[in-house]
Design a protein around this motif. Structure first.
Motif, PDB file in Angstrom:
ATOM      1  N   VAL A 183       3.145  -0.120  -5.043  1.00 39.21           N
ATOM      2  CA  VAL A 183       3.190  -0.352  -3.598  1.00 39.21           C
ATOM      3  C   VAL A 183       2.952   0.945  -2.859  1.00 39.21           C
ATOM      4  O   VAL A 183       2.175   1.024  -1.897  1.00 39.21           O
ATOM      5  N   TRP A 184       3.611   2.005  -3.325  1.00 42.77           N
ATOM      6  CA  TRP A 184       3.478   3.327  -2.699  1.00 42.77           C
ATOM      7  C   TRP A 184       2.041   3.828  -2.802  1.00 42.77           C
ATOM      8  O   TRP A 184       1.454   4.311  -1.834  1.00 42.77           O
ATOM      9  N   TYR A 185       1.448   3.679  -3.997  1.00 40.99           N
ATOM     10  CA  TYR A 185       0.082   4.159  -4.198  1.00 40.99           C
ATOM     11  C   TYR A 185      -0.919   3.324  -3.413  1.00 40.99           C
ATOM     12  O   TYR A 185      -1.960   3.834  -2.983  1.00 40.99           O
ATOM     13  N   LYS A 186      -0.593   2.043  -3.211  1.00 42.37           N
ATOM     14  CA  LYS A 186      -1.494   1.209  -2.419  1.00 42.37           C
ATOM     15  C   LYS A 186      -1.538   1.690  -0.973  1.00 42.37           C
ATOM     16  O   LYS A 186      -2.598   1.688  -0.339  1.00 42.37           O
ATOM     17  N   PHE A 187      -0.393   2.109  -0.436  1.00 42.76           N
ATOM     18  CA  PHE A 187      -0.381   2.697   0.907  1.00 42.76           C
ATOM     19  C   PHE A 187      -1.281   3.925   0.946  1.00 42.76           C
ATOM     20  O   PHE A 187      -2.092   4.101   1.870  1.00 42.76           O
ATOM     21  N   LYS A 188      -1.149   4.778  -0.055  1.00 48.41           N
ATOM     22  CA  LYS A 188      -1.938   6.007  -0.109  1.00 48.41           C
ATOM     23  C   LYS A 188      -3.426   5.693  -0.276  1.00 48.41           C
ATOM     24  O   LYS A 188      -4.283   6.340   0.307  1.00 48.41           O
ATOM     25  N   TRP A 189      -3.707   4.690  -1.093  1.00 48.07           N
ATOM     26  CA  TRP A 189      -5.092   4.261  -1.321  1.00 48.07           C
ATOM     27  C   TRP A 189      -5.713   3.789  -0.006  1.00 48.07           C
ATOM     28  O   TRP A 189      -6.844   4.147   0.321  1.00 48.07           O
ATOM     29  N   THR A 190      -4.967   2.984   0.728  1.00 46.68           N
ATOM     30  CA  THR A 190      -5.457   2.457   2.003  1.00 46.68           C
ATOM     31  C   THR A 190      -5.708   3.581   3.000  1.00 46.68           C
ATOM     32  O   THR A 190      -6.694   3.556   3.751  1.00 46.68           O
ATOM     33  N   ASP A 191      -4.842   4.584   3.027  1.00 51.46           N
ATOM     34  CA  ASP A 191      -5.048   5.734   3.909  1.00 51.46           C
ATOM     35  C   ASP A 191      -6.358   6.442   3.596  1.00 51.46           C
ATOM     36  O   ASP A 191      -7.062   6.920   4.501  1.00 51.46           O
ATOM     37  N   ALA A 192      -6.694   6.546   2.299  1.00 55.85           N
ATOM     38  CA  ALA A 192      -7.891   7.290   1.890  1.00 55.85           C
ATOM     39  C   ALA A 192      -9.170   6.472   2.023  1.00 55.85           C
ATOM     40  O   ALA A 192     -10.266   7.042   2.070  1.00 55.85           O
TER      41      ALA A 192
END
Length: 347
Positions: A184-193
């Motif tokens: 979930v955390w990495y998905k947030f980061k992925w979406t930001d990038a």
């Protein structure tokens, strides 16, 4: 959102995102990956610690910053007996001393530190390129979230057959709670990038921003806004010295009162000496962005000034070998043999 203590979401939000993270069909993953070996988990996941950046991703000051920008790959010194480590430190002194006058001036320190920061950034880019190629075996120049999801499962130790079956039908949820939270955390980061265009896949530049957002101006701004929003008690869009140096959230950290007090003092010093440039008692978004951006040319100059103030005992505006050796504790542990630190703990 970049910092662990900034991440706050309701249970319902987590559930929704967790479902969103799941790919619906294994067919969308390139079949050439079926025999792809698992990559080391520490290399695949976005690091919590980034060399030569002042802030950890958990919101704490990077206590190794002096080492990283003065010594470069300081693990080489950390692993040595104290006598050898000190000898290496002296050797570095002479390499910095370009005019060979036996002293380090501010300009020499500035130039050296800038080179070290650039080295760290170049190393991060080279590593990122290698990891990206591993995740993009068909060489189309993109890594889809579903491809990353599969490699995440393999990196966490799930078998290939188990992983592919799970991605096919989800009959059995093979994820542990901590794995799901991380996704979930990495998905947030992925979406930001994922910014050009927003297509749930990343090119090599976007993937670099995903793993190292401190090298992207847009993501630095996102992170700074998150920091301000989290620490800004009176919600005026700026941070006071008190708001920055003594964030309430840090009281929940599993540290001793002495360690928290030390952290508060370091944060207070950083605010006064490096963030609040116009000395008006508040940190604006612009000031925070300058402070957080490792590409800011003022970073190396500020660190040169910091090191000079820490070690220039006779206040003559230059550092001698004796002063460096006297203050070697800034760079070298006092233990006879140092235990190599695992630096992937982010910014």
């Amino acid at each position: 959102m970049e910092m662990k203590f900034l991440f706050a979401a309701t249970i319902s939000t987590l559930v929704l995102i967790s479902v969103y993270c799941r790919p619906r069909s294994i067919n969308t993953i390139n079949k050439s990956q079926s025999n792809s070996p698992a990559i080391d988990a520490e290399k695949l996941l976005p690091p919590d610690h980034v060399d030569a950046v002042k802030f950890e991703k958990d919101g704490h000051i990077n206590k190794d910053f002096h080492k990283e920008v003065f010594l470069g790959n300081h693990e080489e010194i950390d692993d040595e007996p104290i006598q050898i480590a000190e000898a290496k430190l002296v050797d570095i002194f002479h390499r910095i001393d370009k005019d060979s006058d036996g002293y380090l001036n501010e300009g020499e320190l500035d130039s050296w530190i800038l080179d070290k920061i650039n080295e760290h950034m170049n190393e991060a880019m080279e590593e990122n390129t290698a990891i990206f190629k591993h995740l993009d075996p068909d060489g189309d120049g993109y890594v889809e979230w579903k491809e990353y999801y599969k490699h995440f499962l393999l990196a966490k130790g799930h078998g290939l057959n188990e992983t592919e079956k799970y991605l096919e039908d989800y009959d059995t949820d093979i994820l542990q709670d901590d794995e799901r939270d991380k996704l979930v955390w990495y998905k947030f980061k992925w979406t930001d990038a994922d910014i050009k265009p927003i297509d749930n896949r990343l090119d090599v530049e976007e993937f670099f921003s995903f793993r190292h957002p401190e090298h992207s101006v847009q993501l630095i701004e996102n992170m700074v806004l998150s920091i301000i929003n989290s620490l800004d008690v009176d919600k005026d869009g700026k941070l006071t010295l008190k708001e920055f140096s003594k964030p309430d959230i840090m009281e929940e950290d599993p540290t001793t009162e002495k360690e928290r007090d030390e952290e508060y003092k370091v944060r207070e010093k950083e605010f006064v000496s490096a963030i609040d440039k116009n000395n008006d008692g508040v940190a604006t978004k612009e000031e925070m962005m300058e402070y957080m951006n490792p590409r800011n040319p003022q970073q190396s100059l500020q660190e040169a000034k910091n090191l000079m103030s820490l070690m220039d005992d006779n206040k003559d505006g230059k550092l001698s070998v004796e002063e460096i050796k006297k203050h070697k504790d800034i760079f070298i542990s006092s233990k006879i043999v140092n235990v190599k630190k695992v630096l992937h703990d982010e910014f």
